[in-house]
Design a protein around this motif. Structure first.
Motif, PDB file in Angstrom:
ATOM      1  N   GLN A  16       0.812  -1.212   0.000  1.00  0.00           N
ATOM      2  CA  GLN A  16       0.000   0.000   0.000  1.00  0.00           C
ATOM      3  C   GLN A  16       0.849   1.268   0.000  1.00  0.00           C
ATOM      4  O   GLN A  16       0.484   2.271  -0.618  1.00  0.00           O
ATOM      5  N   HIS A  17       2.010   1.240   0.671  1.00  0.00           N
ATOM      6  CA  HIS A  17       2.877   2.423   0.701  1.00  0.00           C
ATOM      7  C   HIS A  17       3.399   2.736  -0.704  1.00  0.00           C
ATOM      8  O   HIS A  17       3.393   3.889  -1.144  1.00  0.00           O
ATOM      9  N   ALA A  18       3.876   1.695  -1.398  1.00  0.00           N
ATOM     10  CA  ALA A  18       4.380   1.896  -2.761  1.00  0.00           C
ATOM     11  C   ALA A  18       3.251   2.318  -3.693  1.00  0.00           C
ATOM     12  O   ALA A  18       3.435   3.177  -4.565  1.00  0.00           O
ATOM     13  N   ALA A  19       2.078   1.724  -3.515  1.00  0.00           N
ATOM     14  CA  ALA A  19       0.936   2.083  -4.345  1.00  0.00           C
ATOM     15  C   ALA A  19       0.565   3.552  -4.140  1.00  0.00           C
ATOM     16  O   ALA A  19       0.261   4.270  -5.092  1.00  0.00           O
ATOM     17  N   ALA A  20       0.609   4.009  -2.896  1.00  0.00           N
ATOM     18  CA  ALA A  20       0.275   5.404  -2.611  1.00  0.00           C
ATOM     19  C   ALA A  20       1.262   6.356  -3.277  1.00  0.00           C
ATOM     20  O   ALA A  20       0.865   7.408  -3.788  1.00  0.00           O
ATOM     21  N   ARG A  21       2.547   5.979  -3.303  1.00  0.00           N
ATOM     22  CA  ARG A  21       3.547   6.829  -3.960  1.00  0.00           C
ATOM     23  C   ARG A  21       3.292   6.900  -5.468  1.00  0.00           C
ATOM     24  O   ARG A  21       3.421   7.966  -6.075  1.00  0.00           O
ATOM     25  N   LEU A  22       2.939   5.767  -6.069  1.00  0.00           N
ATOM     26  CA  LEU A  22       2.627   5.759  -7.499  1.00  0.00           C
ATOM     27  C   LEU A  22       1.367   6.560  -7.791  1.00  0.00           C
ATOM     28  O   LEU A  22       1.267   7.230  -8.826  1.00  0.00           O
ATOM     29  N   ALA A  23       0.411   6.475  -6.889  1.00  0.00           N
ATOM     30  CA  ALA A  23      -0.894   7.105  -7.126  1.00  0.00           C
ATOM     31  C   ALA A  23      -0.837   8.621  -7.048  1.00  0.00           C
ATOM     32  O   ALA A  23      -1.576   9.308  -7.772  1.00  0.00           O
ATOM     33  N   GLU A  24       0.022   9.167  -6.203  1.00  0.00           N
ATOM     34  CA  GLU A  24      -0.024  10.602  -5.896  1.00  0.00           C
ATOM     35  C   GLU A  24       0.026  11.493  -7.135  1.00  0.00           C
ATOM     36  O   GLU A  24      -0.859  12.348  -7.327  1.00  0.00           O
ATOM     37  N   PRO A  25       1.014  11.356  -8.033  1.00  0.00           N
ATOM     38  CA  PRO A  25       1.018  12.243  -9.199  1.00  0.00           C
ATOM     39  C   PRO A  25      -0.144  11.978 -10.150  1.00  0.00           C
ATOM     40  O   PRO A  25      -0.658  12.909 -10.788  1.00  0.00           O
ATOM     41  N   LEU A  26      -0.577  10.725 -10.232  1.00  0.00           N
ATOM     42  CA  LEU A  26      -1.675  10.382 -11.137  1.00  0.00           C
ATOM     43  C   LEU A  26      -2.995  10.956 -10.631  1.00  0.00           C
ATOM     44  O   LEU A  26      -3.815  11.460 -11.408  1.00  0.00           O
ATOM     45  N   GLN A  27      -3.170  10.901  -9.324  1.00  0.00           N
ATOM     46  CA  GLN A  27      -4.384  11.460  -8.737  1.00  0.00           C
ATOM     47  C   GLN A  27      -4.430  12.970  -8.933  1.00  0.00           C
ATOM     48  O   GLN A  27      -5.495  13.538  -9.218  1.00  0.00           O
ATOM     49  N   ARG A  28      -3.285  13.622  -8.829  1.00  0.00           N
ATOM     50  CA  ARG A  28      -3.214  15.063  -9.034  1.00  0.00           C
ATOM     51  C   ARG A  28      -3.571  15.433 -10.481  1.00  0.00           C
ATOM     52  O   ARG A  28      -4.314  16.392 -10.736  1.00  0.00           O
ATOM     53  N   ILE A  29      -3.069  14.640 -11.432  1.00  0.00           N
ATOM     54  CA  ILE A  29      -3.368  14.875 -12.844  1.00  0.00           C
ATOM     55  C   ILE A  29      -4.860  14.695 -13.114  1.00  0.00           C
ATOM     56  O   ILE A  29      -5.483  15.481 -13.834  1.00  0.00           O
ATOM     57  N   CYS A  30      -5.444  13.656 -12.534  1.00  0.00           N
ATOM     58  CA  CYS A  30      -6.879  13.422 -12.723  1.00  0.00           C
ATOM     59  C   CYS A  30      -7.705  14.576 -12.149  1.00  0.00           C
ATOM     60  O   CYS A  30      -8.666  15.040 -12.778  1.00  0.00           O
ATOM     61  N   ALA A  31      -7.331  15.045 -10.965  1.00  0.00           N
ATOM     62  CA  ALA A  31      -8.072  16.145 -10.346  1.00  0.00           C
ATOM     63  C   ALA A  31      -8.004  17.394 -11.217  1.00  0.00           C
ATOM     64  O   ALA A  31      -9.014  18.093 -11.408  1.00  0.00           O
ATOM     65  N   LYS A  32      -6.823  17.678 -11.767  1.00  0.00           N
ATOM     66  CA  LYS A  32      -6.657  18.860 -12.615  1.00  0.00           C
ATOM     67  C   LYS A  32      -7.545  18.775 -13.856  1.00  0.00           C
ATOM     68  O   LYS A  32      -8.057  19.785 -14.343  1.00  0.00           O
ATOM     69  N   ASN A  33      -7.748  17.546 -14.360  1.00  0.00           N
ATOM     70  CA  ASN A  33      -8.543  17.345 -15.569  1.00  0.00           C
ATOM     71  C   ASN A  33     -10.002  16.983 -15.286  1.00  0.00           C
ATOM     72  O   ASN A  33     -10.744  16.641 -16.214  1.00  0.00           O
ATOM     73  N   GLU A  34     -10.399  17.035 -14.015  1.00  0.00           N
ATOM     74  CA  GLU A  34     -11.768  16.708 -13.598  1.00  0.00           C
ATOM     75  C   GLU A  34     -12.174  15.308 -14.036  1.00  0.00           C
ATOM     76  O   GLU A  34     -13.280  15.083 -14.536  1.00  0.00           O
ATOM     77  N   VAL A  35     -11.252  14.358 -13.843  1.00  0.00           N
ATOM     78  CA  VAL A  35     -11.479  12.948 -14.139  1.00  0.00           C
ATOM     79  C   VAL A  35     -11.504  12.184 -12.817  1.00  0.00           C
ATOM     80  O   VAL A  35     -10.604  12.344 -11.988  1.00  0.00           O
ATOM     81  N   ALA A  36     -12.532  11.379 -12.610  1.00  0.00           N
ATOM     82  CA  ALA A  36     -12.642  10.627 -11.358  1.00  0.00           C
ATOM     83  C   ALA A  36     -11.481   9.643 -11.219  1.00  0.00           C
ATOM     84  O   ALA A  36     -11.143   8.937 -12.165  1.00  0.00           O
ATOM     85  N   PHE A  37     -10.896   9.599 -10.043  1.00  0.00           N
ATOM     86  CA  PHE A  37      -9.784   8.691  -9.743  1.00  0.00           C
ATOM     87  C   PHE A  37     -10.341   7.534  -8.923  1.00  0.00           C
ATOM     88  O   PHE A  37     -10.740   7.700  -7.770  1.00  0.00           O
ATOM     89  N   ILE A  38     -10.382   6.353  -9.538  1.00  0.00           N
ATOM     90  CA  ILE A  38     -10.992   5.161  -8.936  1.00  0.00           C
ATOM     91  C   ILE A  38      -9.908   4.138  -8.618  1.00  0.00           C
ATOM     92  O   ILE A  38      -9.079   3.819  -9.477  1.00  0.00           O
ATOM     93  N   VAL A  39      -9.912   3.614  -7.412  1.00  0.00           N
ATOM     94  CA  VAL A  39      -8.945   2.590  -7.010  1.00  0.00           C
ATOM     95  C   VAL A  39      -9.542   1.212  -7.249  1.00  0.00           C
ATOM     96  O   VAL A  39     -10.689   0.950  -6.878  1.00  0.00           O
ATOM     97  N   ASN A  40      -8.773   0.347  -7.870  1.00  0.00           N
ATOM     98  CA  ASN A  40      -9.224  -1.021  -8.122  1.00  0.00           C
ATOM     99  C   ASN A  40      -9.025  -1.908  -6.896  1.00  0.00           C
ATOM    100  O   ASN A  40      -7.937  -1.912  -6.291  1.00  0.00           O
ATOM    101  N   ASP A  41     -10.046  -2.629  -6.523  1.00  0.00           N
ATOM    102  CA  ASP A  41      -9.981  -3.742  -5.561  1.00  0.00           C
ATOM    103  C   ASP A  41      -9.840  -3.365  -4.093  1.00  0.00           C
ATOM    104  O   ASP A  41     -10.297  -4.114  -3.235  1.00  0.00           O
ATOM    105  N   ASP A  42      -9.194  -2.252  -3.764  1.00  0.00           N
ATOM    106  CA  ASP A  42      -8.729  -2.014  -2.395  1.00  0.00           C
ATOM    107  C   ASP A  42      -9.424  -0.802  -1.782  1.00  0.00           C
ATOM    108  O   ASP A  42      -8.997   0.335  -1.968  1.00  0.00           O
TER     109      ASP A  42
END
Length: 227
Positions: A60-86
């Motif tokens: 989960q720690h590594a996943a959170a590090r990977l997610a951070e920039p992607l989540q920021r990009i999605c927010a900027k583009n008004e795209v929902a950020f959905i987590v799979n499975d967890d």
């Protein structure tokens, strides 16, 4: 096993007005390196409803590090950020929602954990029963598939597109079509009644890049002359 639906089954019900079909991007497994730039490229090429963060074999720690920039990009583009499975990772990230497989927990549990505004989706394979059950438990969308061969995951269920028509004519909850979808084969699923096309390899492995892939999907998503 459920009885098969006739291809024209949905035609016996009055069509309902539904919004245009939209793209639902699913991440590839490798999300480091240049991937944030590729995501920016894809999201800038056309309307995209959601991006599903899907990583396997990562704590989960590594996943959170990977997610951070992607989540920021999605927010900027008004795209929902959905987590799979967890749902725990979705809570940690403050994600817009979670997508649950059949073994990943109950939508009611996810709702209690993530709150009333979270988008909760459920994989229903080729099963009308699982889809109705998910709706009763508060899912915001149901996903059917895989409709076509895919290298993203092992395919155990292959629904007929008629299930999309059955769902979209009878229920208001949106349905997502998933599995091997490309600009060449996706039109049939839109015509059948899909509210979203979930795509992965067709975008990230496109020879001309993800932006070209997203642009290629745009005419496929229109509902002219459908209904």
């Amino acid at each position: 096993m459920e009885d098969e639906l006739a291809p024209d089954f949905a035609d016996i019900f009055e069509p309902t007005e539904r919004p245009p079909c939209q793209l639902y991007l699913i991440s590839p497994q490798e999300l480091g390196g240049a991937f944030p730039g590729r995501l920016e490229e894809a999201l800038g090429a056309g309307p995209i409803a959601a991006f599903q963060f899907r990583v396997k074999g990562v704590d989960q720690h590594a996943a959170a590090r990977l997610a951070e920039p992607l989540q920021r990009i999605c927010a900027k583009n008004e795209v929902a950020f959905i987590v799979n499975d967890d749902m725990g990772l979705a809570k940690r990230l403050g994600a817009d929602g979670v997508h649950l497989g059949q073994g990943d927990g109950d939508p009611r549990e996810a709702r209690a954990l993530l709150g009333p505004s979270a988008q909760i989706g459920v994989t229903c394979h080729d099963s009308r029963h699982l889809a109705m059950e998910a709706g009763e438990k508060g899912a915001d969308y149901v996903a059917f598939g895989a409709f076509f061969p895919t290298s993203t995951k092992e395919v155990l269920h292959r629904p007929d597109p008629a299930i999309l028509g059955w769902w979209s004519r009878l229920f208001e909850i949106p349905c997502v079509a998933i599995g091997g979808i490309t600009p060449e084969n996706g039109r049939a699923l839109v015509e059948a009644g899909a509210d979203f096309l979930a795509v992965c390899s067709a975008v990230w492995n496109h020879g001309d890049g993800p932006a070209a892939a997203v642009r290629a999907f745009q005419p496929v998503l229109r509902r002219e002359n459908i209904g």
